[in-house]
Design an enzyme around this catalytic site. Structure first.
Site, PDB file in Angstrom:
ATOM      1  N   HIS A  68       0.791  -1.230   0.000  1.00 59.16           N
ATOM      2  CA  HIS A  68       0.000   0.000   0.000  1.00 59.16           C
ATOM      3  C   HIS A  68       0.817   1.271   0.000  1.00 59.16           C
ATOM      4  O   HIS A  68       0.249   2.361   0.023  1.00 59.16           O
ATOM      5  CB  HIS A  68      -0.917   0.053   1.225  1.00 59.16           C
ATOM      6  CG  HIS A  68      -2.138  -0.782   1.080  1.00 59.16           C
ATOM      7  ND1 HIS A  68      -3.292  -0.314   0.515  1.00 59.16           N
ATOM      8  CD2 HIS A  68      -2.385  -2.063   1.431  1.00 59.16           C
ATOM      9  CE1 HIS A  68      -4.212  -1.261   0.530  1.00 59.16           C
ATOM     10  NE2 HIS A  68      -3.682  -2.342   1.066  1.00 59.16           N
ATOM     11  N   LYS A  87     -14.878   7.951  -4.386  1.00 61.91           N
ATOM     12  CA  LYS A  87     -16.167   8.244  -3.735  1.00 61.91           C
ATOM     13  C   LYS A  87     -16.714   9.596  -4.201  1.00 61.91           C
ATOM     14  O   LYS A  87     -17.910   9.737  -4.451  1.00 61.91           O
ATOM     15  CB  LYS A  87     -16.002   8.279  -2.220  1.00 61.91           C
ATOM     16  CG  LYS A  87     -15.485   6.999  -1.596  1.00 61.91           C
ATOM     17  CD  LYS A  87     -15.100   7.263  -0.126  1.00 61.91           C
ATOM     18  CE  LYS A  87     -14.231   6.161   0.430  1.00 61.91           C
ATOM     19  NZ  LYS A  87     -13.569   6.575   1.696  1.00 61.91           N
ATOM     20  N   LYS A 103      -9.061  13.775   4.354  1.00 60.76           N
ATOM     21  CA  LYS A 103      -8.180  12.599   4.326  1.00 60.76           C
ATOM     22  C   LYS A 103      -7.186  12.763   5.462  1.00 60.76           C
ATOM     23  O   LYS A 103      -7.101  13.851   6.046  1.00 60.76           O
ATOM     24  CB  LYS A 103      -7.456  12.477   2.979  1.00 60.76           C
ATOM     25  CG  LYS A 103      -6.833  13.797   2.502  1.00 60.76           C
ATOM     26  CD  LYS A 103      -6.169  13.684   1.131  1.00 60.76           C
ATOM     27  CE  LYS A 103      -7.160  13.658   0.010  1.00 60.76           C
ATOM     28  NZ  LYS A 103      -7.047  12.482  -0.853  1.00 60.76           N
ATOM     29  N   ARG A 104      -6.434  11.723   5.764  1.00 63.53           N
ATOM     30  CA  ARG A 104      -5.397  11.862   6.786  1.00 63.53           C
ATOM     31  C   ARG A 104      -4.546  13.099   6.466  1.00 63.53           C
ATOM     32  O   ARG A 104      -4.328  13.422   5.300  1.00 63.53           O
ATOM     33  CB  ARG A 104      -4.476  10.634   6.798  1.00 63.53           C
ATOM     34  CG  ARG A 104      -5.078   9.401   7.399  1.00 63.53           C
ATOM     35  CD  ARG A 104      -4.108   8.229   7.399  1.00 63.53           C
ATOM     36  NE  ARG A 104      -3.699   7.849   6.066  1.00 63.53           N
ATOM     37  CZ  ARG A 104      -2.451   7.878   5.614  1.00 63.53           C
ATOM     38  NH1 ARG A 104      -1.441   8.259   6.386  1.00 63.53           N
ATOM     39  NH2 ARG A 104      -2.175   7.505   4.381  1.00 63.53           N
ATOM     40  N   THR A 136      -8.807   6.289  -2.375  1.00 68.81           N
ATOM     41  CA  THR A 136     -10.165   5.791  -2.611  1.00 68.81           C
ATOM     42  C   THR A 136     -11.170   6.916  -2.401  1.00 68.81           C
ATOM     43  O   THR A 136     -12.268   6.864  -2.940  1.00 68.81           O
ATOM     44  CB  THR A 136     -10.515   4.614  -1.677  1.00 68.81           C
ATOM     45  OG1 THR A 136     -10.159   4.977  -0.342  1.00 68.81           O
ATOM     46  CG2 THR A 136      -9.799   3.350  -2.097  1.00 68.81           C
TER      47      THR A 136
HETATM   48  C1  LIG Z   1     -12.253   6.828   1.948  1.00 69.68           C
HETATM   49  C2  LIG Z   1     -11.751   7.239   3.264  1.00 69.68           C
HETATM   50  C3  LIG Z   1     -10.394   7.514   3.435  1.00 69.68           C
HETATM   51  C4  LIG Z   1      -9.395   7.473   2.293  1.00 69.68           C
HETATM   52  O1  LIG Z   1      -9.323   8.731   1.710  1.00 69.68           O
HETATM   53  P1  LIG Z   1      -8.124   9.138   0.711  1.00 69.68           P
HETATM   54  O2  LIG Z   1      -8.580  10.449   0.196  1.00 69.68           O
HETATM   55  O3  LIG Z   1      -8.102   8.089  -0.356  1.00 69.68           O
HETATM   56  O4  LIG Z   1      -6.904   9.212   1.500  1.00 69.68           O
HETATM   57  C5  LIG Z   1      -9.954   7.907   4.679  1.00 69.68           C
HETATM   58  N1  LIG Z   1     -10.793   8.016   5.720  1.00 69.68           N
HETATM   59  C6  LIG Z   1     -12.109   7.765   5.593  1.00 69.68           C
HETATM   60  C7  LIG Z   1     -12.988   7.932   6.774  1.00 69.68           C
HETATM   61  C8  LIG Z   1     -12.635   7.366   4.367  1.00 69.68           C
HETATM   62  O5  LIG Z   1     -13.932   7.097   4.267  1.00 69.68           O
END
Ligand SMILES: *Cc1c(COP(=O)(O)O)cnc(C)c1O
Length: 804
Positions: free
Chosen positions: A354, A656, A544-545, A652
């Site tokens: 990953h 979404k 995101k993080r 991901t």
């Molecule tokens: C989808 C999701 C992520 C991943 O987000 P990225 O933008 O791909 O880093 C992280 N946290 C939550 C709560 C998510 O639903």
């Protein structure tokens, strides 16, 4: 016909009061909302259990191959809506609750998020579990039942504060304790050669016991099991010590066991933290492998048939000690020869990588590994000697052999867990096309030369049940009216929407749904934070993080530049924007935490400045998690996917957002590239360097200072932040952070700034063309069905696991 009728079960409405009285133990008149929530879960759970038994029975009868997904994280979020929707009883539940004066949407808010994960990797594991059940593949997820999971984030005066997540405080109606499924897991001690072979005598042991959560597939196709391990001391209370007055000491063993399953990612910047992390990884890997072998031997006496009956997938390197554990059990307990054990292990295990970030590729100090897992150390050496002999035979150089070795000999010796997973697996996959190519050309280039058939790509996906149907019922309804129901069972049928992209009436309906979602989010944020947002503004979202490679800082610097521009040129036709940020920073990651503070400092200043006249608002939402994502994503117009190219393995979140009709502004990184290929160049806004250009820039003479000084907008924004314009209470707060941009700028914020700022102005221009924007939004929804995790799981099943 509703499900209850086909199954001739009592209706939920008949059931729920009975459940409330006899299983929750409350009278209707005395019951609190929490009691009704519990009664609602238990009522639907009964139906799940029946299907669960049926699914398990079917698998035993068919003697089919099972998939085992080992992951240190499962970011599952709330489960009620998922269960109701996948069993098609949402309406029935709504009606049943309404009879008693309750609103399902309100009761749902009482369910805590199961925050057993940190970000995309954990959410992927949760989407995969749902898709495995939906595709009717027999599967178990294996992980740890963290009592406190990922921390809860509070924002105090703009700073992140970490609090324990108490998600189990009111009990967890979804889980089943399986004390009978328990295994011993040892640590430390010594290895003794006897005539019956090698025997490991661990110095300590804990008992891992299973806690099971059912996972329901779409239309109830199958119910699989998420099996999370909890830890017990073999001797939880030493009564002799207790009676002798040592009350705390008598419980010490249980406290130690508890600490194994207390939190996800204990800070590992101390030796004790590192050791705990390795203990957690071995604890859950060992329990899972023992469980898998027990299940196999129940049906088939010959352990050598394991690869025919079981496919074990390692979600990143965290469970890679499972390679050594499976070898140990096959050799020491089941008495296979090393070579035979090695074939069984490789035949069973697959490994998903990953990240290419060197600091995230786990390795353990050799003395720690050897002290905690002495028998596994021997096995790692034995595997290594075999692999390095193969490398030598293949004519590899000393340098290549050093890169392949499971032991890193540079400086303090370490065990390389990614290399262990690579050599112990028959398949090693990346999670997006670019990432897989980079695996071959960078971190695993020598291993790839030695085993050229092993690396393959499986681009990530997300489950359209949670990330479209459940989180965005309004959009789902409009799509059904437009193209019928086929997309509910096959997300790629969303492509039918392409034909409607030019239909003004349809565009209008899509836009109405988006606006309603923005109003709902605005109301929520008003209530939560007291900030008023204009639902007609462009909602520009980065959630995101918080990490430097994800470049929240690029977005913030551009926000400041925009703020300057709006104030300098109030006469221009600015597009009103709301900038939404959210995400957690690792507790020991200084720059990430400072970035959160900066977002909040900018928000405070901008939001209270009358001269921007409401054209710009900035919010940092606290405690970003799955449930918050489900609210925000349906309300987003613009999706920020702006990582330094080559650093985001897939992403991901990007999928979404596009699925919910947001346009992406992004770099050519991770799955953004594949999103672009599918939605078309006209329906995405791409900017910045490519991964190759990033590489070249970093390797020769990059001078961020010159770039900053040569770009007035950028210079003024960086200087404003550095000089304390946004931090009058502590003018030097961001000196170091901005100094980093001038001096090294590893993540190339300065290099990509101009391109990013121009892309943002191109977004403004697009937004002014309302019809064009709607059309592009529809093309996004229409063309990202391929990013369904059903497609991803179908590929794993066919190419890696060999299951139907
Ligand atoms: C989808 C999701 C992520 C991943 O987000 P990225 O933008 O791909 O880093 C992280 N946290 C939550 C709560 C998510 O639903």
């Amino acid at each position: 016909m509703s499900q209850s009728q086909t199954d001739s079960q009592p209706s939920i409405s008949d059931l729920i009061v009975d459940v409330l009285r006899h299983r929750v133990g409350k009278d209707e008149r005395a019951a609190k909302p929490h009691d009704w929530f519990h009664a609602a879960v238990l009522s639907v759970r009964d139906r799940i259990i029946d299907r669960w038994f049926e699914s398990t029975r079917r698998t035993y009868e068919e003697e089919g191959k099972r998939v085992y997904y080992l992951s240190l994280e499962f970011l599952i979020g709330r489960l009620m809506r998922d269960a109701l929707s996948n069993l098609d009883v949402t309406r029935e539940m709504e009606a049943a609750l309404r009879e008693h004066g309750f609103d399902l949407a309100q009761l749902e808010e009482l369910e805590p998020d199961a925050a057993l994960g940190n970000g995309g990797l954990g959410r992927l594991a949760a989407c995969f579990m749902e898709s495995l059940a939906s595709l009717d593949i027999p599967a178990y997820g294996y992980g740890i039942r963290y009592v406190n999971g990922m921390f809860r984030q509070r924002i105090d005066d703009g700073w992140q504060v970490e609090l324990p997540e108490t998600w189990l405080a009111h009990g967890n109606p979804w889980e089943f304790d399986r004390r009978e499924s328990a295994y011993r897991v040892g640590f430390g001690g010594e290895v003794i050669e006897g005539n019956g072979g090698v025997v490991w005598h661990p110095a300590e042991q804990v008992e891992a016991s299973a806690v099971d959560t059912p996972v329901v597939g779409w239309r109830g196709a199958r119910v699989n099991t998420l099996r999370l391990w909890t830890a017990w001391a073999l001797d939880p209370l030493r009564l002799d010590a207790f009676n002798a007055g040592d009350h705390a000491g008598a419980l010490a063993e249980q406290v130690k066991a508890d600490s194994l399953v207390r939190v996800l990612y204990p800070a590992d910047n101390t030796p004790a933290g590192q050791e705990l992390r390795l203990r957690q990884e071995y604890f859950f890997s060992s329990a899972s492998i023992q469980d898998i072998l027990r299940r196999h031997l129940q049906a088939d006496k010959d352990v050598r048939n394991l690869p025919k009956m079981a496919a074990i997938q390692l979600n990143d390197t965290h469970p890679s000690v499972a390679v050594a554990e499976l070898m140990r059990l096959l050799i020491d307990v089941h008495h296979l020869e090393f070579d035979e054990a090695w074939e069984v292990t490789k035949g069973t295990i697959g490994y998903t990588n990953h990240t290419l970030l060197p600091e995230a590729l786990e390795s353990w100090p050799l003395p720690l590994f050897e002290r905690l897992l002495p028998r596994h150390m021997q096995i790692v050496y034995a595997i290594n000697s075999r692999v390095l002999r193969e490398a030598r035979k293949a004519g590899m150089t000393g340098e290549q052999i050093a890169a392949i070795s499971l032991i890193d000999e540079h400086g303090e010796r370490r065990v390389r867990m990614a290399n262990l997973a690579f050599v112990g697996a028959h398949s090693v996959n990346g999670v997006a096309a670019l990432h897989t190519d980079l695996m071959k050309s960078t971190v695993f280039s020598d291993l790839h030369k030695l085993y050229p058939a092993r690396i393959n790509n499986k681009t990530n996906g997300v489950t359209p049940r949670r990330w479209l149907q459940q989180c965005n019922p309004g959009l789902t309804k409009v799509i059904r009216e437009g193209i019928g129901d086929g997309f509910l069972d096959d997300a790629e049928k969303l492509a039918g929407l392409n034909a409607l992209a030019g239909d003004a009436q349809f565009g209008e309906r899509i836009a109405e749904v988006k606006r309603a979602n923005k109003v709902a989010l605005s109301n929520h944020i008003k209530q939560l934070m007291g900030v008023r947002l204009d639902p007609d503004a462009l909602f520009d979202v980065q959630i995101k993080r918080i990490h430097e490679y994800k470049r929240q800082l690029l977005n913030l610097v551009e926000t400041v530049a925009l703020y300057d521009q709006i104030r300098s040129h109030p006469e221009r036709d600015w597009v009103p924007r709301v900038k939404i940020f959210g995400g957690k920073a690792a507790s020991s990651y200084h720059n990430a935490k400072l970035t959160i503070k900066l977002a909040n400092d900018i928000a405070r200043r901008v939001n209270s400045d009358p001269s921007v006249g409401g054209l710009l608002k900035v919010v940092f939402v606290p405690n970003y998690n799955v449930s918050f994502a489900e609210r925000i994503i349906p309300a987003a117009d613009l999706s920020e996917q702006i990582s330094t190219a080559g650093m985001e393995a897939s992403g991901t979140g990007n999928m979404k957002f596009a699925l919910n009709g947001a346009l992406t502004i992004g770099t050519l990184d991770g799955a953004n590239i594949e999103i672009k290929d599918r939605v078309g160049d006209d329906n995405i806004v791409i900017f910045g360097m490519t991964a190759d250009e990033v590489n070249e820039t970093r390797s020769g003479g990059y001078n961020p200072r010159a770039i900053i000084e040569g770009n007035r907008e950028l210079r003024q924004a960086v200087q404003a932040i550095a000089s304390g314009v946004f931090s009058p209470d502590d003018r030097d707060r961001y000196k170091g952070l901005m100094g980093g941009l001038y001096d090294s700028d590893w993540f190339l914020v300065a290099a990509d700034f101009d391109s990013y700022a121009q892309a943002q102005r191109a977004v403004d221009a697009r937004w002014m063309d309302e019809a064009g924007w709607r059309k592009a939004a529809i093309h996004n929804i229409a063309n990202v069905g391929w990013f369904s995790s059903d497609r991803t799981i179908g590929e794993y099943a066919r190419d890696i696991w060999g299951v139907k």
